[in-house]
Design a protein around this motif. Structure first.
Motif, PDB file in Angstrom:
ATOM      1  N   ALA A 111      -9.552   3.953 -10.450  1.00  0.00           N
ATOM      2  CA  ALA A 111      -9.615   2.960 -11.529  1.00  0.00           C
ATOM      3  C   ALA A 111      -8.690   3.314 -12.691  1.00  0.00           C
ATOM      4  O   ALA A 111      -8.426   2.469 -13.551  1.00  0.00           O
ATOM      5  CB  ALA A 111     -11.055   2.811 -12.024  1.00  0.00           C
ATOM      6  N   HIS A 112      -8.227   4.556 -12.742  1.00  0.00           N
ATOM      7  CA  HIS A 112      -7.315   4.948 -13.821  1.00  0.00           C
ATOM      8  C   HIS A 112      -5.889   4.457 -13.583  1.00  0.00           C
ATOM      9  O   HIS A 112      -5.058   4.480 -14.500  1.00  0.00           O
ATOM     10  CB  HIS A 112      -7.291   6.481 -13.944  1.00  0.00           C
ATOM     11  N   SER A 114      -2.798   2.103 -13.261  1.00  0.00           N
ATOM     12  CA  SER A 114      -2.463   0.833 -13.912  1.00  0.00           C
ATOM     13  C   SER A 114      -1.829  -0.172 -12.953  1.00  0.00           C
ATOM     14  O   SER A 114      -1.949  -1.382 -13.155  1.00  0.00           O
ATOM     15  CB  SER A 114      -1.520   1.074 -15.092  1.00  0.00           C
ATOM     16  N   SER A 121      -8.351  -1.656  -8.709  1.00  0.00           N
ATOM     17  CA  SER A 121      -7.805  -2.373  -9.861  1.00  0.00           C
ATOM     18  C   SER A 121      -8.822  -3.319 -10.480  1.00  0.00           C
ATOM     19  O   SER A 121      -8.755  -3.622 -11.679  1.00  0.00           O
ATOM     20  CB  SER A 121      -6.541  -3.144  -9.453  1.00  0.00           C
ATOM     21  N   HIS A 124     -10.460  -1.061 -12.751  1.00  0.00           N
ATOM     22  CA  HIS A 124      -9.562  -0.751 -13.876  1.00  0.00           C
ATOM     23  C   HIS A 124      -9.728  -1.814 -14.962  1.00  0.00           C
ATOM     24  O   HIS A 124      -9.863  -1.496 -16.157  1.00  0.00           O
ATOM     25  CB  HIS A 124      -8.113  -0.718 -13.382  1.00  0.00           C
ATOM     26  N   SER A 128     -11.552  -1.417 -18.743  1.00  0.00           N
ATOM     27  CA  SER A 128     -10.867  -1.841 -19.970  1.00  0.00           C
ATOM     28  C   SER A 128     -11.777  -2.710 -20.832  1.00  0.00           C
ATOM     29  O   SER A 128     -11.833  -2.569 -22.056  1.00  0.00           O
ATOM     30  CB  SER A 128      -9.586  -2.614 -19.628  1.00  0.00           C
ATOM     31  N   GLU A 267      -8.930  11.206 -11.286  1.00  0.00           N
ATOM     32  CA  GLU A 267      -7.867  11.091 -12.286  1.00  0.00           C
ATOM     33  C   GLU A 267      -7.354  12.481 -12.648  1.00  0.00           C
ATOM     34  O   GLU A 267      -8.148  13.412 -12.823  1.00  0.00           O
ATOM     35  CB  GLU A 267      -8.397  10.394 -13.538  1.00  0.00           C
TER      36      GLU A 267
END
Length: 300
Positions: A111-112, A114, A121, A124, A128, A267
């Motif tokens: 999920a980190h 981009s 995603s 991700h 956010s 990550e």
């Protein structure tokens, strides 16, 4: 009060059970009241809410000190990717309005990253949005669940060949039992908060496994020899053609990222990784009918 969204799922049920065993008050939030019965037997208060109806979610979590959230994948809807995003937006809206003291969100390895790598995603984007919630936030990123192999195990048991999108088949990847993930979430919820407003923890099983390891485990459980076979990349589109287009796209991109290596993973410089205790062979017993494990099926 600990409110568990998605409490009837594998992860939510495990968290709810562990919190009840610790003597904590739990409100199990489910979409279908019929699925609340086992949770009531655990001593949970049961609330029914539609994840895509912020008002019903607000009502279910309004007086909870702590809320655990998960984005459930519904593969049979017309647009699973859009459905996930809609659920995520609704959950975030409800959390903004109710402002619980703590939020634990189940997320995903990768999920980190981009760039668009499919399923990770989606998380991700969800992470956010979580940053806009005025609560202490604990993001629990999960490796892929071991029970996901259950989708192809019937084929492997009948044919002797385990089809996989992992290529090479000896490449080891992180995975975890859903029950272990729920237990880890409960332990995190019971420990004191850190001094920050956001912590990220990763969770995976006791060791990493390859597709060949899965085939070996199934061979031991079934009593027949099973070999892993990597589905050629050129055949992936046809292999996913029975799925809704948006879900097929998420899975294809995620498998490409896994095979590339280093993306659907912890990550870099992560502060904390917690390891579950359930080995792959234990998690797969429920999917076979071998005499080796018939006595264990009722416990899993």
């Amino acid at each position: 009060m600990f409110a568990i969204i998605g409490a009837s799922g594998n992860v939510g049920r495990s968290t709810s059970s562990a919190l009840r065993q610790a003597g904590m008050p739990v409100r199990a939030i489910v979409r279908d009241s019929a699925k609340g019965a086992p949770l009531r037997e655990l001593g949970c208060e049961v609330a029914v809410a539609d994840l895509q109806n912020p008002a019903s979610l607000e009502k279910a979590i309004c007086d909870a000190d702590t809320v655990q959230v998960i984005l459930p994948l519904r593969p049979l809807v017309k647009d699973p990717a859009g459905d996930l995003s809609l659920s995520g937006t609704s959950i975030i809206h409800a959390l903004r309005q109710t402002r619980p003291s703590r939020v634990l969100a189940i997320s995903d390895y990768g999920a980190h990253v981009s760039e668009n790598i499919g399923m990770p995603s989606i998380f991700h984007e969800f992470e956010s949005l979580l940053h806009t919630v005025e609560s202490y936030k604990l993001i629990l990123r999960s490796a892929e669940h071991m029970h996901n192999w259950g989708r192809v195990i019937p084929v492997a048991l009948s044919s002797g060949t385990l089809p996989t999108f992992q290529d090479p088949i000896e490449m080891v990847l992180p995975t975890i039992s859903a029950q272990d993930l729920g237990l880890i979430a409960a332990r995190l919820l019971l420990r004191p908060q850190s001094g920050s407003d956001l912590d990220i923890v990763h969770a995976e099983g006791p060791r990493r496994y390859s597709a060949s390891d899965v085939a070996t485990a199934l061979s031991e459980l079934s009593g027949r020899t099973i070999h892993a076979h990597a589905v050629p990349r050129s055949q992936w589109k046809s292999a996913f053609e029975q799925l809704p287009t948006s879900l097929a796209d998420l899975l294809i991109k995620a498998n490409d990222a896994k095979n590339k290596g280093g993306l659907v993973d912890v990550e870099p410089n992560a502060d904390e990784v917690i390891y579950g205790t359930t080995e792959l062979i234990e998690a797969l017993k429920r999917f076979t009918n071998s005499p080796h494990n018939s006595q264990n099926l009722g416990r899993l």
